[in-house]
Design an enzyme around this catalytic site. Structure first.
Site, PDB file in Angstrom:
ATOM      1  N   THR A  97       0.874  -1.179   0.000  1.00 53.95           N
ATOM      2  CA  THR A  97       0.000   0.000   0.000  1.00 53.95           C
ATOM      3  C   THR A  97       0.906   1.222   0.000  1.00 53.95           C
ATOM      4  O   THR A  97       1.563   1.509   1.007  1.00 53.95           O
ATOM      5  CB  THR A  97      -0.912   0.004   1.250  1.00 53.95           C
ATOM      6  OG1 THR A  97      -1.652  -1.210   1.273  1.00 53.95           O
ATOM      7  CG2 THR A  97      -1.872   1.186   1.219  1.00 53.95           C
ATOM      8  N   LYS A 172      -7.742   1.420  -2.948  1.00 54.41           N
ATOM      9  CA  LYS A 172      -7.357   0.946  -1.607  1.00 54.41           C
ATOM     10  C   LYS A 172      -7.520   2.084  -0.588  1.00 54.41           C
ATOM     11  O   LYS A 172      -7.876   1.865   0.571  1.00 54.41           O
ATOM     12  CB  LYS A 172      -5.910   0.442  -1.649  1.00 54.41           C
ATOM     13  CG  LYS A 172      -5.257   0.202  -0.314  1.00 54.41           C
ATOM     14  CD  LYS A 172      -5.618  -1.108   0.349  1.00 54.41           C
ATOM     15  CE  LYS A 172      -5.107  -1.133   1.782  1.00 54.41           C
ATOM     16  NZ  LYS A 172      -5.015  -2.401   2.415  1.00 54.41           N
ATOM     17  N   LYS A 240       0.401   5.199   8.212  1.00 59.53           N
ATOM     18  CA  LYS A 240       1.002   5.355   6.872  1.00 59.53           C
ATOM     19  C   LYS A 240      -0.099   5.507   5.833  1.00 59.53           C
ATOM     20  O   LYS A 240      -0.073   6.422   5.004  1.00 59.53           O
ATOM     21  CB  LYS A 240       1.860   4.117   6.551  1.00 59.53           C
ATOM     22  CG  LYS A 240       2.129   3.901   5.061  1.00 59.53           C
ATOM     23  CD  LYS A 240       2.911   2.618   4.790  1.00 59.53           C
ATOM     24  CE  LYS A 240       2.159   1.324   4.854  1.00 59.53           C
ATOM     25  NZ  LYS A 240       1.399   0.926   3.689  1.00 59.53           N
TER      26      LYS A 240
HETATM   27  P1  NAP Z   1       5.524  -6.690   7.311  1.00 59.02           P
HETATM   28  O1  NAP Z   1       5.092  -7.960   7.953  1.00 59.02           O
HETATM   29  O2  NAP Z   1       6.145  -5.624   8.140  1.00 59.02           O
HETATM   30  O3  NAP Z   1       6.540  -7.101   6.134  1.00 59.02           O
HETATM   31  C1  NAP Z   1       7.143  -6.138   5.329  1.00 59.02           C
HETATM   32  C2  NAP Z   1       8.030  -6.846   4.323  1.00 59.02           C
HETATM   33  O4  NAP Z   1       8.652  -5.879   3.493  1.00 59.02           O
HETATM   34  C3  NAP Z   1       9.160  -7.628   4.997  1.00 59.02           C
HETATM   35  O5  NAP Z   1       9.452  -8.746   4.193  1.00 59.02           O
HETATM   36  C4  NAP Z   1      10.303  -6.609   4.974  1.00 59.02           C
HETATM   37  O6  NAP Z   1      11.577  -7.204   5.029  1.00 59.02           O
HETATM   38  C5  NAP Z   1      10.068  -5.978   3.628  1.00 59.02           C
HETATM   39  N1  NAP Z   1      10.653  -4.640   3.554  1.00 59.02           N
HETATM   40  C6  NAP Z   1      10.223  -3.513   4.167  1.00 59.02           C
HETATM   41  N2  NAP Z   1      11.006  -2.476   3.853  1.00 59.02           N
HETATM   42  C7  NAP Z   1      11.949  -2.943   3.015  1.00 59.02           C
HETATM   43  C8  NAP Z   1      13.041  -2.348   2.342  1.00 59.02           C
HETATM   44  N3  NAP Z   1      13.317  -1.045   2.474  1.00 59.02           N
HETATM   45  N4  NAP Z   1      13.813  -3.128   1.561  1.00 59.02           N
HETATM   46  C9  NAP Z   1      13.540  -4.446   1.421  1.00 59.02           C
HETATM   47  N5  NAP Z   1      12.523  -5.073   2.026  1.00 59.02           N
HETATM   48  C10 NAP Z   1      11.734  -4.330   2.825  1.00 59.02           C
HETATM   49  O7  NAP Z   1       4.330  -5.993   6.513  1.00 59.02           O
HETATM   50  P2  NAP Z   1       3.001  -6.641   5.918  1.00 59.02           P
HETATM   51  O8  NAP Z   1       1.965  -6.633   6.972  1.00 59.02           O
HETATM   52  O9  NAP Z   1       3.317  -7.898   5.193  1.00 59.02           O
HETATM   53  O10 NAP Z   1       2.594  -5.477   4.892  1.00 59.02           O
HETATM   54  C11 NAP Z   1       3.246  -5.347   3.636  1.00 59.02           C
HETATM   55  C12 NAP Z   1       2.458  -4.323   2.804  1.00 59.02           C
HETATM   56  O11 NAP Z   1       1.112  -4.772   2.653  1.00 59.02           O
HETATM   57  C13 NAP Z   1       2.405  -2.925   3.443  1.00 59.02           C
HETATM   58  O12 NAP Z   1       2.427  -1.952   2.436  1.00 59.02           O
HETATM   59  C14 NAP Z   1       1.052  -2.944   4.154  1.00 59.02           C
HETATM   60  O13 NAP Z   1       0.490  -1.653   4.305  1.00 59.02           O
HETATM   61  C15 NAP Z   1       0.225  -3.779   3.187  1.00 59.02           C
HETATM   62  N6  NAP Z   1      -0.929  -4.471   3.790  1.00 59.02           N
HETATM   63  C16 NAP Z   1      -0.816  -5.113   4.986  1.00 59.02           C
HETATM   64  C17 NAP Z   1      -1.950  -5.747   5.525  1.00 59.02           C
HETATM   65  C18 NAP Z   1      -1.889  -6.462   6.873  1.00 59.02           C
HETATM   66  O14 NAP Z   1      -2.967  -6.786   7.409  1.00 59.02           O
HETATM   67  N7  NAP Z   1      -0.730  -6.744   7.428  1.00 59.02           N
HETATM   68  C19 NAP Z   1      -3.171  -5.726   4.846  1.00 59.02           C
HETATM   69  C20 NAP Z   1      -3.240  -5.103   3.623  1.00 59.02           C
HETATM   70  C21 NAP Z   1      -2.113  -4.458   3.098  1.00 59.02           C
HETATM   71  P3  NAP Z   1      12.245  -7.625   6.455  1.00 59.02           P
HETATM   72  O15 NAP Z   1      11.740  -9.011   6.730  1.00 59.02           O
HETATM   73  O16 NAP Z   1      13.695  -7.575   6.213  1.00 59.02           O
HETATM   74  O17 NAP Z   1      11.778  -6.606   7.463  1.00 59.02           O
END
Ligand code: NAP
Length: 288
Positions: A97, A172, A240
């Site tokens: 997102t 979104k 965010k």
């Molecule tokens: P998360 O568990 O914090 O995982 C983030 C992932 O991105 C991890 O693999 C992290 O790597 C990687 N990452 C972040 N910054 C990076 C960078 N600068 N360089 C390389 N890799 C990087 O987050 P998530 O919940 O999966 O969410 C991911 C996305 O989906 C976000 O944009 C979020 O807003 C969206 N989203 C989340 C949900 C939810 O319910 N969680 C629902 C809808 C949408 P590391 O393992 O090294 O930290």
């Protein structure tokens, strides 16, 4: 079957990449913290890609699910980033997102080297990712979307082509506006019920069978009532998303009064130490 690379094995990406493999695709994975990619490969087979550019060079379609704008920019355009490996004729599908502006910028830049781009943010949370039941908001050209949608079917409950690149992110944003208002309404209702001396569980189960029902009520009121706030989407991520929404609304010259107020309420929750609590913690703020 397609040759895919999945970048970002977080809460969402880890199970999503697994669904792609089970759908019969060849999937290579890369994660900034290598231990997560190693764990994924132990569970599903294969070996992690050695680098971002290497992962991209071997894939027809690259999928990303990282964090905020700066993270996606780093993954795509940074030193050793995807842009150095993406082949002409390949496609990048982004599930993060992020802002519509960044999506358009990346699409324009990748187009110069013959790579297509689809912005495909998701809704449905961790549970939706695990169960392969996500709503996917897609933006891109008709040809790129036609390539993307059969792949996304591996974890889509619903997906739609909403317009050119950026329109997935705009849709979104609509989702986040709707969710924020619903959670605050639910929190206020529950707080009122408790203060009125009502049996909160009893009232909410009746409300849940009537016009006041919502996904948030059905899935969160029991945990909210128990003061449990570790059930999914974190307040820091919501902040965010609402900042992105409010910047976009500002560009349009429209005022989202309630969304803006709820964004401030979430700032209060962060100040209470609740950045990693889930978004239903707006109730905790009212109880302070
Ligand atoms: P998360 O568990 O914090 O995982 C983030 C992932 O991105 C991890 O693999 C992290 O790597 C990687 N990452 C972040 N910054 C990076 C960078 N600068 N360089 C390389 N890799 C990087 O987050 P998530 O919940 O999966 O969410 C991911 C996305 O989906 C976000 O944009 C979020 O807003 C969206 N989203 C989340 C949900 C939810 O319910 N969680 C629902 C809808 C949408 P590391 O393992 O090294 O930290």
């Amino acid at each position: 079957m397609q040759k895919l690379a999945f970048i970002g094995l977080g809460v969402m990406g880890y199970p999503m990449a697994g669904h792609l493999l089970r759908a019969g695709h060849q999937v290579s994975v890369w994660n900034r913290t290598p231990a997560k990619a190693e764990a994924w490969c132990r569970e599903h087979g294969g070996t992690p890609a050695g680098s971002l550019a290497g992962a991209a060079a071997n894939a027809d379609i690259v999928l990303t699910c990282v964090g905020r704008d700066s993270d996606l920019e780093e993954v795509v355009l940074g030193r050793g980033g995807l842009i150095e490996g993406l082949r002409p004729g390949s496609l990048l599908i982004d599930h993060s997102t992020v802002s519509a502006k960044l999506s358009r910028q990346l699409a324009e830049q990748l187009a110069t080297q013959g790579t297509g781009y689809v912005d495909a943010p998701v809704s449905g949370g961790q549970q939706g990712a695990i169960n392969g039941q996500l709503s996917i908001f897609c933006g891109g050209s008709a040809a790129d979307i036609a390539r993307a949608q059969p792949v996304l079917a591996a974890y889509a409950k619903a997906q739609a082509h909403l317009g050119p690149v950026g329109h997935g992110q705009l849709a979104k944003m609509v989702n986040q506006i709707c969710v924020a208002g619903v959670i605050q309404g639910l929190a206020e209702g529950m707080h009122f019920a408790a203060q009125a001396g009502l049996d909160v569980e009893q009232v909410m189960s009746l409300v849940g069978n009537g016009a006041g029902s919502s996904w948030q009520l059905l899935n969160r009121h029991r945990t909210m009532n128990a003061g449990e706030y570790d059930h999914g989407f974190a307040v820091d991520w919501m902040r965010k998303d609402l900042d992105i929404v409010l910047a976009e609304a500002d560009n349009m010259g429209i005022d989202l009064e309630i969304t803006s107020q709820i964004n401030n309420f979430y700032k209060d929750v962060q100040a209470m130490g609740g950045g990693r609590w889930d978004t239903s913690s707006l109730l905790r703020r009212l109880q302070e």
